[in-house]
Design an enzyme around this catalytic site. Structure first.
Site, PDB file in Angstrom:
ATOM      1  N   PHE A 272      38.808  38.311  59.011  1.00 25.04           N
ATOM      2  CA  PHE A 272      39.096  37.984  60.409  1.00 25.04           C
ATOM      3  C   PHE A 272      39.280  36.480  60.501  1.00 25.04           C
ATOM      4  O   PHE A 272      38.344  35.715  60.273  1.00 25.04           O
ATOM      5  CB  PHE A 272      37.993  38.430  61.371  1.00 25.04           C
ATOM      6  CG  PHE A 272      38.341  38.079  62.798  1.00 25.04           C
ATOM      7  CD1 PHE A 272      39.136  38.921  63.557  1.00 25.04           C
ATOM      8  CD2 PHE A 272      37.944  36.871  63.353  1.00 25.04           C
ATOM      9  CE1 PHE A 272      39.521  38.573  64.855  1.00 25.04           C
ATOM     10  CE2 PHE A 272      38.324  36.512  64.652  1.00 25.04           C
ATOM     11  CZ  PHE A 272      39.105  37.367  65.393  1.00 25.04           C
TER      12      PHE A 272
ATOM     13  N   ASP B  16      37.080  29.445  55.444  1.00 26.78           N
ATOM     14  CA  ASP B  16      37.003  29.605  56.896  1.00 26.78           C
ATOM     15  C   ASP B  16      35.523  29.709  57.263  1.00 26.78           C
ATOM     16  O   ASP B  16      34.920  30.767  57.163  1.00 26.78           O
ATOM     17  CB  ASP B  16      37.777  30.847  57.337  1.00 26.78           C
ATOM     18  CG  ASP B  16      37.727  31.043  58.860  1.00 26.78           C
ATOM     19  OD1 ASP B  16      36.882  30.408  59.516  1.00 26.78           O
ATOM     20  OD2 ASP B  16      38.523  31.851  59.370  1.00 26.78           O
TER      21      ASP B  16
ATOM     22  N   LYS C  11      34.184  27.143  66.615  1.00 32.40           N
ATOM     23  CA  LYS C  11      33.058  27.727  67.332  1.00 32.40           C
ATOM     24  C   LYS C  11      31.950  26.722  67.646  1.00 32.40           C
ATOM     25  O   LYS C  11      32.069  25.965  68.591  1.00 32.40           O
ATOM     26  CB  LYS C  11      32.557  28.961  66.575  1.00 32.40           C
ATOM     27  CG  LYS C  11      33.590  30.106  66.646  1.00 32.40           C
ATOM     28  CD  LYS C  11      33.037  31.470  66.331  1.00 32.40           C
ATOM     29  CE  LYS C  11      34.025  32.563  66.747  1.00 32.40           C
ATOM     30  NZ  LYS C  11      34.768  33.174  65.677  1.00 32.40           N
TER      31      LYS C  11
END
Ligand code: PLP
Length: 405
Positions: free
Chosen positions: A146, A231, A260
């Site tokens: 993802f 990531d 985030k």
């Protein structure tokens, strides 16, 4: 301070149903306030937030130090665009580069933009440094990945909900099983510019690769002159008990993708961080973002980086994570089929005999605990790193009661 009435609460819900696109299916709770690890709904009911906005709230809601940095900057200067310099961005870049032990920072806003930027950087590096033939560069990714929701990124997702009906898809990606370093090596050829992986797959359900995987990927990338792009948008910045998830294996990727929690739970802030021989390939005008690197985000990001410098949050996540893991392991066999824990981050597979992940999440909601299901049978928890051990114990007890029916 006016307290919203029950009628207003219902009004908000009704409006949401009437005018919001249904790209999410939220749990039935309308959050109105947040402080630390707790949020309060419009009727004053309190919930322990064990999702932390998918790790964007690593420091909890309204952390005073982050709020102070934001307030101070809000009154002074918020946006310049990159057409001009601002007096915060350089300081943020210097601090973040130091945290990552890298030379350069390219600031963006969302995580998906950081991933897109990483892909552009890898391709440009492939052509300009490695000498890959024009338009032939490929990136190796992992099944179950993802990396966000843009058209390029969903093209290499194997989740039908993320992927299907959004083609035609971008060329240049090869996907191999996650956790299998030999499969990565087999997929690499002279056109491979980069390997892009999550060191721990978050959305997939906190899937932790076998010990040694990240080290092997690092070595393979070095051997074949391929960039290792990590990531760390969800796994990084303290979540797993270390600054980066790659630290668990002592691995330093060529490129960090961050997002985030970098925005302190206040605003979107992402970054690509790498050494000059990689990130230096991008020339003026080739990439950018109107809001990327704005002074408000930079001030918040700088404070976040400062908070991570002492290692206090990382240590806390490691210790509380061990505590949580022991409690959750007690549930295996009692409504839980498997538990995967890395620092203060857990994927809990629910026994289908008990219900779906969504049903468990809804029952936990009614008991004052916020979690999110993923892929049907899994619930994922990522408490704020400021949570207390006693609060975790209470939440696990609520889960035990829900699982017992
Ligand atoms: C959330 C996430 C993204 C995308 O971030 P957005 O800010 O939602 O665009 C990318 N990669 C990983 C690993 C993520 O968890």
């Amino acid at each position: 301070m006016t307290t919203p009435t029950h009628t207003q609460a219902l009004r908000v819900i009704t409006d949401a149903e009437d005018h919001l696109a249904e790209n999410y299916n939220p749990l039935p709770v309308v959050v109105a306030r947040g402080e630390g690890s707790w949020v309060t709904d419009l009727e004053g009911k309190r919930y322990l937030d064990l999702l932390s906005a998918y790790s964007a709230l690593n420091f909890g809601h309204g952390h005073p130090a982050i709020l102070a940095a934001a307030h101070e900057q809000l009154d002074r200067l918020t946006l310049t665009s990159r057409a001009f310099q601002n007096d915060r961005l350089g300081l943020f870049a210097e601090a973040l580069a130091a945290l990552c032990d890298k030379d350069l920072v390219l600031p963006m806003n969302t995580g998906a933009e950081a991933v897109e930027t990483g892909i552009k950087v890898a391709r440009a590096w492939g052509y300009r440094v490695k000498g890959i033939a024009p338009d032939a560069a490929t990136v190796v990714v992992a099944n179950g990945n993802f990396h966000g929701r843009t058209t390029t990124i969903v093209g290499f997702s194997d989740d039908p909900t993320a992927h299907d009906d959004f083609g035609p898809y971008s060329a240049g990606f090869v996907s191999v099983p996650f956790g299998d370093a030999a499969a990565i090596e087999a997929a690499i050829d002279e056109n491979t510019a980069a390997v892009l992986i999550e060191p721990i797959q978050g959305e997939a359900g906190v899937v932790i690769p076998p010990e040694g995987y990240l080290r092997a990927v690092r070595e393979i990338c070095s051997t074949h002159n391929v960039l290792m792009i990590a990531d760390e948008i969800q796994a990084g910045l303290g979540r797993v008990g270390t600054t980066f998830a790659c630290d668990r294996e002592g691995v330093v990727p060529d490129v960090y993708l961050l997002g985030k929690a970098l925005g302190g739970g206040i605003l979107p802030l992402s970054a690509v961080v790498a050494d000059r021989d990689v990130l230096g390939v991008i020339r003026p005008g080739e990439h950018g973002s109107t809001f990327g690197g704005n002074p408000l985000a930079a001030a918040v990001g700088l404070r976040v980086v400062e908070m991570l410098e002492s290692g206090e949050f990382q240590t806390r996540a490691a210790a509380l994570g061990e505590h949580l893991e022991a409690r959750l392991n007690d549930l295996v066999g009692s409504g839980v089929t498997a538990v995967r824990v890395a620092g203060l981050w857990a994927g809990i597979d629910i026994d289908p005999g008990v219900g779906t992940g969504r049903e468990v999440a809804e029952k936990l909601l009614s008991r004052g605990v916020l979690v999110k299901d993923t892929h049907g049978q899994t619930i994922r928890i990522a408490p704020p790193l400021v949570v207390r051990a006693t609060e975790l114990d209470w939440a696990v007890e609520q889960l035990r009661v829900v699982l017992a029916g």
